[in-house]
Design an enzyme around this catalytic site. Sequence first.
Site, PDB file in Angstrom:
ATOM      1  N   SER A   1       0.677  -0.964  -0.123  1.00  0.00           N
ATOM      2  CA  SER A   1       0.365   0.385  -0.033  1.00  0.00           C
ATOM      3  C   SER A   1       0.872   1.283  -0.337  1.00  0.00           C
ATOM      4  CB  SER A   1      -1.019   0.340   1.190  1.00  0.00           C
ATOM      5  OG  SER A   1      -1.727   1.412   1.582  1.00  0.00           O
TER       6      SER A   1
ATOM      7  N   TYR B   1      -1.951  -0.712  10.140  1.00  0.00           N
ATOM      8  CA  TYR B   1      -2.289  -1.198   8.844  1.00  0.00           C
ATOM      9  C   TYR B   1      -0.990  -0.744   8.143  1.00  0.00           C
ATOM     10  CZ  TYR B   1      -3.970  -1.157   4.398  1.00  0.00           C
ATOM     11  OH  TYR B   1      -3.963  -1.307   2.613  1.00  0.00           O
TER      12      TYR B   1
END
Length: 585
Positions: free
Chosen positions: A455, A468
């Site tokens: 990501s 995350y």
Amino acid sequence: MTLLTGARERRVRTGGVELCVAELGDPGRPTIVLVHGYPDSKEVWSEVAERLAGDFHVVAYDVRGHGRSTAPRPLRGGFTLEKLTDDFLAVADAVSPDRPVHLVGHDWGSVQAWEFTTVRRTEGRIASFTSMSGPSLDHFGHWIGRRVKRPTPRRVGQLLGQGARSWYVYLLHTPVLPELAWRGPLGKRWPKVLERVEKVPRGDYPTSSLPSDAAHGAWLYRDNVRPRMRNPRTDAYAHAPVQVITPLEDRFLSERLDEELEQWVPRLTRRTIQAGHWIPRTRPDRVAAWIGEFVTSVESGSAPEAASGPHPERFSGQLVLVTGAGSGIGRATALAFAAAGARVVAVDRNAEAAVRTAEASRRAGAPEAWAEPADVSDEQAMEKLAEKVTGAYGVVDVLVNNAGIGLSGSFFDTTAEDWKKVLDVNLWGVIHGCRLFGRRMAERGQGGHIVNVASAAAYQPSRALPAYSTSKAAVLMLSECLRAELAGQGIGVTAVCPGFVNTAITSTARFAGVDGPEEKRLQQRAARLYGLRNYPPEKVARAVLRAVVRDEPVVAVTPEARTARVLSRLAPGVLRRIARVRPPV
């Protein structure tokens, strides 16, 4: 030595020699005749034949002078294409007297089979022909002639390139030396050469007859190459459908040799594979699948469907496994590989979603697609998945570790259990995939590619995404480390870093430190914002395929992901200041 345990053997006499013929499968089914190359014997086909025998009548024979077939006397003049054609017709009449056979050739077996498929006396005896790593000498002669008569820089380069690859042909025309080499040191070292250079796995191939096979087979070149190069036939048109499988990493034959085949073959199907010369041994799964598909299509009177998506030359027939394939980026990636002609394994913890993706993959162009339910965070479940996939479908060529979950909230609101859930899926899921499927790629020795979906959060800090972002930063570093380790084994590793992509992860992400209704409100808000951005997962999927083709180490997909990537390298302080901004509620 028989071709395989359980093979039926017979002897066929023709032209003063006796051929050893092995048969597998039901004689009532369509017959496939496998013709081996140089310096092989019929055992080169053992793994391909075993895979085909369940659906077809499979026949392989030792070419005259090879394996358990006898050699002509004298050797000179005993290996002409005319005599080899006599041998083929004798075998075909013996094993399938009433029906035409489907012909498959590799290396010199393919060279012979081109002759069989283009001469008039075999018309009606050949239903189809699959060629691997062996051109028609007539087509080759015309290919050279056109480049000599009308040279251009490109054509001259092609001539010089193929001339360099054909160095062994010149040596085989020398008297006595090839025989001495094969019966001496080269014959002893050849298995190790194949293992190290061509990545051919160890086993019952090559057989102990190799030295004499190779010594006799030198006459294949001496009896045929120069006469056909000087005076190629002008009527060498195929009278049966032809499938050409071209290994793109062939050390001996340029893929350019196949460029002009359409003028000789009215019904031509092309396949390419990222592999070296000896694909019957290194990629028997793919070779057998393509042969089976082609024979079945010819028998049914239909043509095999061509891949419609981008990069079919790279992915056609490859086995691609995608985790988190039930929706979003995973589903889009599975469909993109399917459109490129890949076989797809769709993995998702939601079994119904995996089934839907597999069905859509088949509609998109995948020759085969399977659904496999699995939770990537469960080590035992992933081990069972790897065993099942390898046993049932083969070693994965491209692995896409995509499965992931989202978690937002401050560090102190994020519990230990929250951390465990995120790391188990986002990091350990990737570790399990790389370890279990990557190891099998490495053991196979034929390369491959691993894509880990990270990501932009991997390099863009945020006070709202500590867990995350940490999991994705670990995935990025894992990918870099693994890329370094596997570089020498021909396995590429790519970390793909999407930005704001419109997927279901936004509506299912968890929010730490809030109650149920508030979490639902925040999920809806996040989904609405990502919807307004509306960057489709299909664009990420295209970036994944492109990254594999180019072997890119890190791919930032969206404009915001690329901007953050540049800032992280050139002005990290800017990202740190942005990270302090409290997200709107």
